[in-house]
Design a protein around this motif. Structure first.
Motif, short mmCIF file in Angstrom:
data_model
loop_
_atom_site.label_atom_id
_atom_site.label_comp_id
_atom_site.label_asym_id
_atom_site.label_seq_id
_atom_site.Cartn_x
_atom_site.Cartn_y
_atom_site.Cartn_z
N ASN A 35 16.33 -1.36 -11.70
CA ASN A 35 16.51 -1.64 -13.06
C ASN A 35 16.40 -3.06 -13.36
O ASN A 35 15.91 -3.58 -14.51
N LEU A 36 17.14 -4.10 -12.51
CA LEU A 36 16.90 -5.44 -12.58
C LEU A 36 15.51 -5.92 -12.63
O LEU A 36 15.19 -6.56 -13.28
N THR A 37 14.81 -5.30 -11.73
CA THR A 37 13.42 -5.79 -11.65
C THR A 37 12.51 -5.26 -12.85
O THR A 37 11.94 -6.14 -13.48
N TYR A 38 13.06 -4.17 -13.35
CA TYR A 38 12.44 -3.39 -14.51
C TYR A 38 12.77 -4.37 -15.76
O TYR A 38 11.83 -4.79 -16.51
N LEU A 39 13.94 -4.71 -15.77
CA LEU A 39 14.43 -5.63 -16.83
C LEU A 39 13.85 -7.08 -17.05
O LEU A 39 13.31 -7.51 -17.98
N LEU A 40 13.69 -7.68 -15.69
CA LEU A 40 13.30 -8.94 -15.56
C LEU A 40 11.61 -8.99 -16.16
O LEU A 40 11.15 -9.68 -16.62
N LEU A 41 10.91 -7.86 -15.52
CA LEU A 41 9.77 -8.08 -15.86
C LEU A 41 9.22 -7.82 -17.28
O LEU A 41 8.47 -8.24 -17.84
N SER B 162 11.34 -8.17 -19.80
CA SER B 162 11.84 -8.94 -20.81
C SER B 162 11.06 -10.53 -20.69
O SER B 162 11.12 -11.30 -21.57
N ASN B 163 10.66 -10.92 -19.50
CA ASN B 163 10.20 -12.25 -19.17
C ASN B 163 8.51 -11.98 -19.46
O ASN B 163 7.96 -13.10 -19.73
N PHE B 164 7.88 -11.01 -18.95
CA PHE B 164 6.30 -11.14 -19.08
C PHE B 164 5.59 -10.04 -19.78
O PHE B 164 4.61 -9.76 -19.93
N SER B 165 6.43 -9.52 -20.82
CA SER B 165 5.63 -8.47 -21.61
C SER B 165 6.29 -8.55 -23.02
O SER B 165 7.26 -9.41 -23.15
N GLU B 166 5.48 -8.28 -24.18
CA GLU B 166 5.85 -8.46 -25.43
C GLU B 166 6.81 -7.18 -25.80
O GLU B 166 7.28 -7.14 -26.95
N LEU B 167 7.20 -6.47 -24.92
CA LEU B 167 7.96 -4.91 -25.18
C LEU B 167 9.60 -5.57 -25.45
O LEU B 167 10.00 -6.51 -24.68
N LEU C 143 0.60 -8.47 -8.16
CA LEU C 143 -0.66 -8.73 -8.49
C LEU C 143 -1.06 -7.92 -9.75
O LEU C 143 -1.70 -8.53 -10.68
N ILE C 144 -1.07 -6.51 -9.60
CA ILE C 144 -1.45 -5.92 -10.64
C ILE C 144 -0.78 -6.09 -12.11
O ILE C 144 -1.72 -6.24 -13.33
N PHE C 145 0.45 -6.24 -11.93
CA PHE C 145 1.33 -6.59 -12.99
C PHE C 145 1.00 -7.88 -13.80
O PHE C 145 0.73 -7.97 -15.02
N PHE C 146 0.39 -8.74 -13.11
CA PHE C 146 0.25 -9.98 -13.68
C PHE C 146 -1.14 -10.10 -14.25
O PHE C 146 -1.66 -10.80 -15.17
N LEU C 147 -2.20 -9.36 -13.46
CA LEU C 147 -3.44 -9.37 -14.05
C LEU C 147 -3.45 -8.47 -15.19
O LEU C 147 -4.28 -8.82 -16.12
#
Lengths: 172, 287
Positions: free
Chosen positions: A121-127, A129-134, B36-40
């Motif tokens: 869940n930490l991985t999920y949260l980091l991805l 909140s940091n790399f998406s607009e969701l 890789l897929i995530f960043f692409l």
């Protein structure tokens, strides 16, 4: 003929957890019960991956775990790669625990499952909140993790029973 | 100390890299592939958009087929329940009818209120019809609940003229907006999702606000002017201030809870099976 049938039955039985994992990813069937109880939701995929990776990693297979995650992302509308990463983190913790543990019991499985849920869940949260607009609510993520943890023994018993009944756990 | 660190390293390495006889890929390889897929996917590119669109269409279709037995079982269960409870329901309805007959004295008041409401509905309907040029009816293909995302998948996509950002109606009420378009399918974000923000106007007042999803059943009103005065049960409409949504689409009725103004939606997201997508000249970059 009887041997062929027996082999086929054994192979089909071995595929049970994998079929369940794909079925949960691809169908409308879900483990979100907010209509009945607002905070009740849990992640059955984590439980399946953790339990079967601890018991018999080749039964699920890393590739299938990855592909089930990709399907889940597409169905849920998440950025592609999010679920595969969380599933693989869960699988990684399970394999690590398997490598360092001599005898597996319900309690060792259950308490080490906290580490798996935490990192996944930490991985999920980091991805997200940091790399998406969701946006996500931390409380729903917390409740989801909590109920996933609380329901683990129930599914442990069910999967253990399935394993004994079908002979998957014969060599344990 | 150094030996235990070495052991830890060996176990980690073994967990990440070991494949065994039956495994084709190691965890390390698949973790790298996922990243890789995530960043692409996170950075817009034409190739990735097309790949995702193709994958989406294929998987939505497969999912719809795989889900059909579940839908059939749910349908059978509902029908059986209806059948079993018909007698009981009839009894309850008879009791209710008696009660209503007793309340004749309230009729006059109700009639007046009804007239007023009709006026309001007619005016909003006129506004709506004047704004809606074209719409596409679509079937809800998938309705998978998630604690984090409230969205639905429709069986119409860019082939039917649907574009990102278009409003979606359930009968005449706003249900959400289109957030993802594939060739044969599309995804709508429901009003109660945490990521949903819609400019609205309350009743016939000039009170503008933003309807913001909170992840639970009822979205709330944000950015209300200071010292605002609102009446319980006032109707909320789209304001059309964003230039994308037509104005005057009814959304729901307001109520107060924990010092917050919440909206009870007219459209029940759990009961959606057919919706209308309004083909406006929306621009996705405005969202």
């Amino acid at each position: 003929m009887a041997i062929i049938f027996k082999n086929f039955k054994r192979q089909f039985v071995n595929l049970g957890p994998l079929i369940l994992l794909y079925f949960l990813a691809i169908t409308e069937l879900d483990t979100e019960f907010s209509n009945y109880f607002t905070i009740l939701s849990f992640n059955l995929q984590f439980v399946i991956i953790y339990y079967w990776m601890l018991r018999d990693p080749p039964l699920l297979g890393n590739g299938h775990v990855f592909f089930a995650g990709i399907i889940n992302d597409i169905i849920m509308g998440l950025p592609m790669g999010t679920s595969p990463l969380t599933y693989l983190v869960t699988a990684f913790v399970a394999i690590y625990i398997k490598n360092v543990t001599v005898k597996m019991t319900l309690f060792t499985d259950w308490f080490t499952f906290i580490i798996a849920i935490f990192f996944a869940n930490l991985t999920y949260l980091l991805l997200i909140s940091n790399f998406s607009e969701l946006s996500i609510t931390y409380s729903s993520l917390f409740y989801n993790s909590l109920f996933t943890f609380l329901f683990y023994p129930l599914f442990w018993v069910i999967f253990n029973w399935y394993g004994i009944l079908t002979g998957i756990h014969r060599n344990d | 100390m150094s030996a235990s660190r070495d052991d830890f390293g060996i176990v980690i390495r073994s967990a990440l890299l070991q494949r065994g006889a039956k495994q084709k890929f190691s965890l390390f390889f698949l973790i790298c592939l996922s990243i890789l897929i995530f960043f692409l996917d996170s950075f817009p590119s034409k190739i990735m958009d097309k790949t995702r669109s193709l994958l989406n269409d294929g998987i939505y279709l497969t999912s719809s087929i795989a889900t059909s037995p579940i839908k059939f079982v749910t349908f059978l269960k509902d029908k059986t329940q209806d059948h079993i409870f018909t007698y009981q329901e009839n009894k309850i309805l008879k009791e209710e009818l008696k009660e209503f007959k007793k309340k004749n004295f309230q009729n006059e008041f109700l009639l007046t209120e009804n007239k007023n409401l009709k006026k309001a509905v007619d005016s909003s309907q006129e506004v709506l019809e004047s704004n809606i040029i074209n719409n596409v009816s679509a079937k809800v293909l998938l309705d998978k609940e998630s604690p984090f995302l409230k969205s639905l998948i429709l069986n119409k996509g860019s082939r039917s003229g649907i574009r990102k950002g278009m409003p979606v109606l359930d009968q005449n009420y706003l249900a959400g907006r289109v957030v993802e378009v594939n060739y044969l399918s599309s995804r709508i974000l429901l009003l109660n999702d945490l990521n949903s923000k819609i400019p609205i106007i309350v009743g016939n007042s000039a009170l503008h606000a933003i309807l913001s999803g909170s992840g639970d059943e009822y979205p709330k009103l944000e950015y209300l002017p200071e010292g605002f005065e609102l009446e319980d049960n006032s109707t909320v409409y789209t304001s059309g201030k964003d230039g994308i949504f037509p104005n005057g689409i009814p959304i729901g009725k307001i109520f107060f809870e924990n010092n917050e103004v919440k909206v009870k939606l007219f459209s029940d997201s759990n009961q959606l099976s057919f919706v209308h997508v309004i083909l406006t000249n929306s621009e996705s970059n405005k969202f």
